[in-house]
Design an enzyme around this catalytic site. Structure first.
Site, mmCIF file in Angstrom:
data_model
loop_
_atom_site.group_PDB
_atom_site.id
_atom_site.type_symbol
_atom_site.label_atom_id
_atom_site.label_comp_id
_atom_site.label_asym_id
_atom_site.label_seq_id
_atom_site.Cartn_x
_atom_site.Cartn_y
_atom_site.Cartn_z
ATOM 1 N N GLY A 181 -16.757 0.623 -3.242
ATOM 2 C CA GLY A 181 -17.622 1.808 -3.154
ATOM 3 C C GLY A 181 -18.863 1.703 -4.006
ATOM 4 O O GLY A 181 -19.783 2.533 -3.868
ATOM 5 N N LEU A 224 -17.900 -3.039 0.370
ATOM 6 C CA LEU A 224 -18.728 -2.127 -0.426
ATOM 7 C C LEU A 224 -18.431 -2.247 -1.914
ATOM 8 O O LEU A 224 -18.823 -1.377 -2.701
ATOM 9 C CB LEU A 224 -18.532 -0.672 0.035
ATOM 10 C CG LEU A 224 -18.947 -0.370 1.475
ATOM 11 C CD1 LEU A 224 -18.724 1.110 1.793
ATOM 12 C CD2 LEU A 224 -20.408 -0.745 1.706
ATOM 13 N N TYR A 272 0.825 -1.218 0.000
ATOM 14 C CA TYR A 272 0.000 0.000 0.000
ATOM 15 C C TYR A 272 0.852 1.258 0.000
ATOM 16 O O TYR A 272 1.960 1.255 0.497
ATOM 17 C CB TYR A 272 -0.901 0.019 1.240
ATOM 18 C CG TYR A 272 -1.928 -1.076 1.302
ATOM 19 C CD1 TYR A 272 -2.240 -1.859 0.189
ATOM 20 C CD2 TYR A 272 -2.598 -1.353 2.493
ATOM 21 C CE1 TYR A 272 -3.187 -2.868 0.275
ATOM 22 C CE2 TYR A 272 -3.548 -2.357 2.577
ATOM 23 C CZ TYR A 272 -3.830 -3.112 1.466
ATOM 24 O OH TYR A 272 -4.763 -4.115 1.559
ATOM 25 N N GLY A 312 -23.895 3.104 -4.151
ATOM 26 C CA GLY A 312 -24.760 3.634 -5.199
ATOM 27 C C GLY A 312 -24.186 4.814 -5.941
ATOM 28 O O GLY A 312 -24.812 5.328 -6.875
ATOM 29 N N LYS A 313 -22.984 5.254 -5.574
ATOM 30 C CA LYS A 313 -22.464 6.505 -6.133
ATOM 31 C C LYS A 313 -22.037 6.395 -7.591
ATOM 32 O O LYS A 313 -21.841 7.421 -8.242
ATOM 33 C CB LYS A 313 -21.303 7.016 -5.289
ATOM 34 C CG LYS A 313 -20.059 6.146 -5.264
ATOM 35 C CD LYS A 313 -19.034 6.738 -4.300
ATOM 36 C CE LYS A 313 -17.797 5.867 -4.165
ATOM 37 N NZ LYS A 313 -16.863 6.412 -3.159
ATOM 38 N N LEU A 332 -21.382 -0.321 -3.892
ATOM 39 C CA LEU A 332 -22.623 -0.583 -3.161
ATOM 40 C C LEU A 332 -23.164 0.650 -2.435
ATOM 41 O O LEU A 332 -24.280 0.613 -1.923
ATOM 42 C CB LEU A 332 -22.415 -1.742 -2.184
ATOM 43 C CG LEU A 332 -22.408 -3.122 -2.850
ATOM 44 C CD1 LEU A 332 -21.798 -4.177 -1.941
ATOM 45 C CD2 LEU A 332 -23.826 -3.528 -3.261
ATOM 46 N N SER A 342 -13.242 -5.325 0.849
ATOM 47 C CA SER A 342 -14.115 -4.720 -0.165
ATOM 48 C C SER A 342 -15.586 -5.006 0.093
ATOM 49 O O SER A 342 -16.332 -5.384 -0.813
ATOM 50 C CB SER A 342 -13.731 -5.178 -1.573
ATOM 51 O OG SER A 342 -14.252 -4.303 -2.555
#
Length: 350
Positions: free
Chosen positions: A243, A240, A53, A247-248, A245, A238
């Site tokens: 990201g 989401l 990372y 909805g963005k 999930l 993960s």
């Protein structure tokens, strides 16, 4: 905050694990400090990082996240014992990390030392193998025919696993790591490490972290059943779906600075008509039950039998607050039924 025992380790970890891969790319030192301080104030005691990372991984960002955490630890030395700190050794394939070579015993020894230096700590609570030396059905390779299991030299990989276990054991004996875990591995990988550990009186894995969310739940039920009966903690990453999930990204939206505006890696941004349709339905269910779509996805992960702690990541304190709040939400029977019906309609779109 609720807590669970991390596999066979005896460590009591928060049901929320604070992920850190944005620190050093989407977040700076001050923002990372704020996230750590806030998470600790909410009872989070589990932080996950990796030598690879920040992400997307590049030569320039390699080791940056561990360094950021190290700066925080140096400034808050009195809090080190309050944190269960997990990091990972990168697997093969990245030319700027050990020339892209396999994980070996020698690589384990050197990488533990390097991580300890960047983290400015004397020990790592859970040292994880970021991905196995063999190609595994992760990062979008889970569809039939994507990889050939029969092409693997079974005995050669088992020999590598034994060498890795011996090196991990030496690091434990030296007090540099307390436990070890897996990541992006399979039931066969878990089984072999547990079998070799028992045969040779070596440490067994205490955890595994794999991609797992409402769009990608291939580990249920077979791998998770294996984890439960082998005392290997299951840690979704993960949750989401990068990201999605939240909805963005629906209707072609691409919010400035969001993860999907960064370079694609490993086929993780698997957007298609079916994922959008599934996400749109999950968004509706969340609104019907007066929670956010992200909270719906996280609360669902948290209630899956066998899940020990869910790894979340955020780029703002507002997102972090929303995410941690999700773990105080108990989904109603009606919400679970609606989610289950949607999973049946879109069984593996991601």
């Amino acid at each position: 905050m609720q807590y669970s025992i991390l596999g066979s380790s005896g460590l009591n970890v928060s049901r929320v694990c604070l992920g850190s891969m944005t620190w050093g790319r989407q977040n700076n030192q001050q923002e990372a400090n704020e996230q750590i301080d806030y998470a600790l104030s909410r009872g989070v005691n589990f932080i996950d990082t990796a030598e690879m990372y920040a992400v997307p991984p590049t030569p320039g960002t390699y080791g940056t996240t561990e360094t950021i955490i190290g700066h925080w630890l140096a400034a808050n030395a009195n809090k080190r014992a309050d944190i269960i700190l997990a990091t990972k050794i990168a697997g093969n394939g990245l030319s700027w990390i050990r020339g892209g070579a396999d994980i070996t015993g020698q690589a384990i020894t050197a990488s533990v030392e390097a991580s300890l230096a960047r983290l400015q700590t004397d020990y790592i609570d859970v040292y994880q193998l970021h991905w196995p030396n063999r190609t595994s059905p992760h990062f979008g390779k889970h569809w039939p025919g994507r990889i050939q299991f029969s092409d693997v030299d079974t005995e050669a990989h088992i020999d590598q696993m034994l060498e890795i276990l011996e090196a991990l054991s030496q690091c434990m004996d030296a007090g540099k790591i307390r436990h070890f875990g897996l990541s992006d591995d399979t039931p066969w990988g878990i089984h072999q490490y547990c079998r070799l550990a028992e045969m040779h009186n070596l440490p067994k894995p205490v955890s595994i972290q794999n991609e797992f969310n409402l769009l990608h739940f291939k580990d249920w039920p077979y791998l998770i059943e294996h984890c439960v009966h082998s005392e290997v903690a299951y840690l979704p990453w993960s949750p989401l779906a990068g990201g999605a999930l939240s909805g963005k990204y629906l209707n072609g939206a691409m919010p400035e600075g969001s993860r999907w505006t960064l370079s694609q890696r490993n086929g993780l941004f698997r957007q298609n008509a079916k994922t959008d349709a599934a996400i749109a339905r999950f968004v509706e269910i969340a609104h019907e039950h007066n929670i956010t779509p992200s909270q719906l996805a996280l609360a669902w992960c948290n209630q899956v039998d066998g899940v020990t702690s869910t790894i979340i990541g955020a780029t703002s304190l507002a997102q972090l607050t929303e995410d941690i709040d999700a773990f105080e939400i108990g989904l109603s029977e009606a919400a679970v039924v609606a989610i289950t019906e949607t999973l049946k309609e879109y069984p593996s779109p991601f």
